[in-house]
Design a protein around this motif. Structure first.
Motif, PDB file in Angstrom:
ATOM      1  N   ILE A 136       0.858  -1.191  -0.545  1.00 39.26           N
ATOM      2  CA  ILE A 136       0.396  -0.521  -0.219  1.00 39.26           C
ATOM      3  C   ILE A 136       0.588   0.985  -0.178  1.00 39.26           C
ATOM      4  N   VAL A 137       0.324   2.179  -1.038  1.00 40.25           N
ATOM      5  CA  VAL A 137       0.771   3.564  -0.448  1.00 40.25           C
ATOM      6  C   VAL A 137       0.174   4.348  -0.267  1.00 40.25           C
ATOM      7  N   ILE A 138       0.333   5.700   0.815  1.00 41.23           N
ATOM      8  CA  ILE A 138      -0.678   6.223   1.337  1.00 41.23           C
ATOM      9  C   ILE A 138       0.076   7.916   1.087  1.00 41.23           C
ATOM     10  N   ASP A 139      -0.259   9.000   0.725  1.00 45.77           N
ATOM     11  CA  ASP A 139       0.174  10.329   1.463  1.00 45.77           C
ATOM     12  C   ASP A 139      -1.402  10.814   2.040  1.00 45.77           C
ATOM     13  N   VAL A 140      -1.594  11.276   3.101  1.00 51.42           N
ATOM     14  CA  VAL A 140      -3.084  12.226   3.343  1.00 51.42           C
ATOM     15  C   VAL A 140      -2.325  13.946   3.755  1.00 51.42           C
ATOM     16  N   SER A 141      -0.579  13.833   3.471  1.00 51.90           N
ATOM     17  CA  SER A 141      -0.300  15.593   4.291  1.00 51.90           C
ATOM     18  C   SER A 141      -0.812  16.303   2.780  1.00 51.90           C
ATOM     19  N   ASP A 142      -1.329  17.567   3.121  1.00 54.68           N
ATOM     20  CA  ASP A 142      -1.488  18.942   2.687  1.00 54.68           C
ATOM     21  C   ASP A 142      -0.214  18.658   1.839  1.00 54.68           C
ATOM     22  N   ARG A 143       0.508  19.036   1.684  1.00 48.55           N
ATOM     23  CA  ARG A 143       1.572  19.281   0.932  1.00 48.55           C
ATOM     24  C   ARG A 143       1.579  18.308  -0.512  1.00 48.55           C
ATOM     25  N   ARG A 144       1.316  16.701   0.352  1.00 48.18           N
ATOM     26  CA  ARG A 144       1.745  15.814  -0.997  1.00 48.18           C
ATOM     27  C   ARG A 144       3.098  15.613  -1.438  1.00 48.18           C
ATOM     28  N   ASN A 145       3.860  15.415   0.333  1.00 49.41           N
ATOM     29  CA  ASN A 145       5.260  15.389  -0.262  1.00 49.41           C
ATOM     30  C   ASN A 145       5.641  14.531   1.300  1.00 49.41           C
ATOM     31  N   ASN A 146       4.827  13.335   1.533  1.00 52.89           N
ATOM     32  CA  ASN A 146       4.549  12.796   2.559  1.00 52.89           C
ATOM     33  C   ASN A 146       4.663  11.191   3.058  1.00 52.89           C
ATOM     34  N   PRO A 147       5.552  10.941   1.579  1.00 48.35           N
ATOM     35  CA  PRO A 147       4.757   8.811   1.387  1.00 48.35           C
ATOM     36  C   PRO A 147       4.850   8.383   2.453  1.00 48.35           C
ATOM     37  N   LEU A 148       3.769   6.726   2.782  1.00 48.08           N
ATOM     38  CA  LEU A 148       4.329   6.064   3.729  1.00 48.08           C
ATOM     39  C   LEU A 148       3.866   4.876   2.371  1.00 48.08           C
ATOM     40  N   VAL A 149       4.600   3.167   3.117  1.00 53.98           N
ATOM     41  CA  VAL A 149       4.735   2.861   1.637  1.00 53.98           C
ATOM     42  C   VAL A 149       4.426   1.295   3.740  1.00 53.98           C
ATOM     43  N   LEU A 150       3.120   0.798   3.305  1.00 49.51           N
ATOM     44  CA  LEU A 150       3.169  -0.513   4.057  1.00 49.51           C
ATOM     45  C   LEU A 150       3.293  -1.521   3.205  1.00 49.51           C
ATOM     46  N   VAL A 151       3.903  -2.430   3.616  1.00 55.09           N
ATOM     47  CA  VAL A 151       4.342  -3.789   2.906  1.00 55.09           C
ATOM     48  C   VAL A 151       3.980  -4.794   3.372  1.00 55.09           C
ATOM     49  N   ASN A 152       3.013  -5.722   3.431  1.00 59.31           N
ATOM     50  CA  ASN A 152       2.185  -7.207   4.348  1.00 59.31           C
ATOM     51  C   ASN A 152       2.022  -6.099   5.814  1.00 59.31           C
ATOM     52  N   PRO A 153       1.002  -5.371   5.796  1.00 61.08           N
ATOM     53  CA  PRO A 153       0.384  -5.020   6.486  1.00 61.08           C
ATOM     54  C   PRO A 153      -0.714  -5.172   7.247  1.00 61.08           C
ATOM     55  N   ARG A 154      -0.735  -5.368   9.068  1.00 61.96           N
ATOM     56  CA  ARG A 154      -1.792  -6.055   9.231  1.00 61.96           C
ATOM     57  C   ARG A 154      -2.083  -5.449  10.475  1.00 61.96           C
ATOM     58  N   GLN A 155      -3.499  -5.722  10.676  1.00 66.66           N
ATOM     59  CA  GLN A 155      -3.784  -4.739  11.323  1.00 66.66           C
ATOM     60  C   GLN A 155      -3.861  -5.269  13.647  1.00 66.66           C
ATOM     61  N   VAL A 156      -3.484  -4.920  14.357  1.00 68.58           N
ATOM     62  CA  VAL A 156      -2.967  -5.678  15.413  1.00 68.58           C
ATOM     63  C   VAL A 156      -4.071  -4.825  16.613  1.00 68.58           C
ATOM     64  N   TRP A 157      -4.740  -4.003  15.955  1.00 72.47           N
ATOM     65  CA  TRP A 157      -5.710  -3.331  16.933  1.00 72.47           C
ATOM     66  C   TRP A 157      -6.362  -2.048  16.462  1.00 72.47           C
ATOM     67  N   SER A 158      -7.742  -2.343  16.910  1.00 74.55           N
ATOM     68  CA  SER A 158      -8.406  -1.186  16.438  1.00 74.55           C
ATOM     69  C   SER A 158      -9.772  -0.829  17.362  1.00 74.55           C
ATOM     70  N   SER A 159     -10.140   0.372  17.524  1.00 70.04           N
ATOM     71  CA  SER A 159     -10.639   1.380  18.188  1.00 70.04           C
ATOM     72  C   SER A 159     -12.365   0.755  18.812  1.00 70.04           C
ATOM     73  N   ASP A 160     -12.705   0.521  19.473  1.00 70.13           N
ATOM     74  CA  ASP A 160     -14.603   0.444  19.373  1.00 70.13           C
ATOM     75  C   ASP A 160     -14.724   1.485  19.214  1.00 70.13           C
ATOM     76  N   GLU A 161     -14.131   2.545  19.731  1.00 71.73           N
ATOM     77  CA  GLU A 161     -15.114   3.859  18.788  1.00 71.73           C
ATOM     78  C   GLU A 161     -15.395   4.262  16.950  1.00 71.73           C
ATOM     79  N   THR A 162     -16.280   4.091  16.877  1.00 71.23           N
ATOM     80  CA  THR A 162     -16.177   3.990  15.119  1.00 71.23           C
ATOM     81  C   THR A 162     -17.305   5.416  14.314  1.00 71.23           C
ATOM     82  N   GLN A 163     -16.548   5.822  13.295  1.00 68.04           N
ATOM     83  CA  GLN A 163     -17.417   6.577  12.805  1.00 68.04           C
ATOM     84  C   GLN A 163     -17.179   7.187  11.430  1.00 68.04           C
ATOM     85  N   PHE A 164     -18.193   7.496  10.789  1.00 67.67           N
ATOM     86  CA  PHE A 164     -18.493   7.577   9.730  1.00 67.67           C
ATOM     87  C   PHE A 164     -18.188   8.497   9.015  1.00 67.67           C
ATOM     88  N   SER A 165     -17.503   8.814   7.616  1.00 70.81           N
ATOM     89  CA  SER A 165     -16.578   9.580   7.351  1.00 70.81           C
ATOM     90  C   SER A 165     -16.868   9.008   5.345  1.00 70.81           C
TER      91      SER A 165
END
Ligand code: K1U
Ligand code: ZN
Length: 169
Positions: free
Chosen positions: A59-88
């Motif tokens: 996966i590649v991601i960049d949520v920065s406003d300036r589009r200059n902060n790429p994040l690369v996730l290889v073999n990602p595994r979700q190890v925890w998630s909050s009980d709190e949920t939200q619609f977006s």
């Protein structure tokens, strides 16, 4: 660097389950660079390898406003998630022009490798958490429209197929 074609819903290849990345060599570096260029060019905030018809856990991601902060996730595994949920509001480069509300965990913790195979643990909230969950769904072969009602999904499928037919005329 190359712009990669993005699969469009309802292409059945979008439902392929991705396999773990095992080789962190030059081919992976090139794929990461090509995915980043493709994501920035399409004005997306994320891209999963599945969407460019590569069925590996990347996966590649960049949520920065300036589009200059790429994040690369290889073999990602979700190890925890909050009980709190939200619609977006979510969109998808594989379902152009469609946006809708999806319920997600507000915060997640993810273990993943970086582009060189180093193990990382990260915690995410807000848009980054939403984007990570959306992209990890792609790696499982799931597209965000599958969270919507059957009726909405049917309408979206019809609209996409019509647009694809018109583009090929
Ligand atoms: O996976 C993708 O197709 C990329 C997708 C990621 C995403 C956007 C919004 C919420 C969750 C995941 C996009 O980048 S769609 C285009 C976009 O930049 C966007 C659309 C709606 C809201 C915010 C951004
Ligand atoms: Zn998407």
């Amino acid at each position: 660097m190359a712009l990669l074609p993005i699969l469009c819903y309802p292409d059945p290849k979008l439902h392929t389950k991705a396999k773990p990345v095992e080789d962190f060599g030059a081919r992976l570096r090139t794929l990461i660079d090509d995915m980043l260029v493709t994501m920035y060019s399409a004005k997306g905030i994320g891209l999963a390898a599945t969407q460019v018809n590569v069925h590996e856990q990347l996966i590649v991601i960049d949520v920065s406003d300036r589009r200059n902060n790429p994040l690369v996730l290889v073999n990602p595994r979700q190890v925890w998630s909050s009980d709190e949920t939200q619609f977006s509001e979510e969109g998808c480069l594989s379902v152009p022009g469609i946006y809708d509300q999806v319920l997600r965990h507000a915060c997640v913790k993810v273990e993943a490798q970086d582009s060189q195979g180093r193990q990382r643990l990260m915690e995410a909230e807000s848009l980054l958490a939403v984007c990570i969950q959306h992209e990890m769904d792609h790696l499982l072969g799931k597209v965000f429209v599958e969270y919507l009602s059957m009726l909405k999904r049917k309408r979206i499928k019809t609209k996409m197929l019509k647009a694809q037919r018109e583009n090929h005329e």
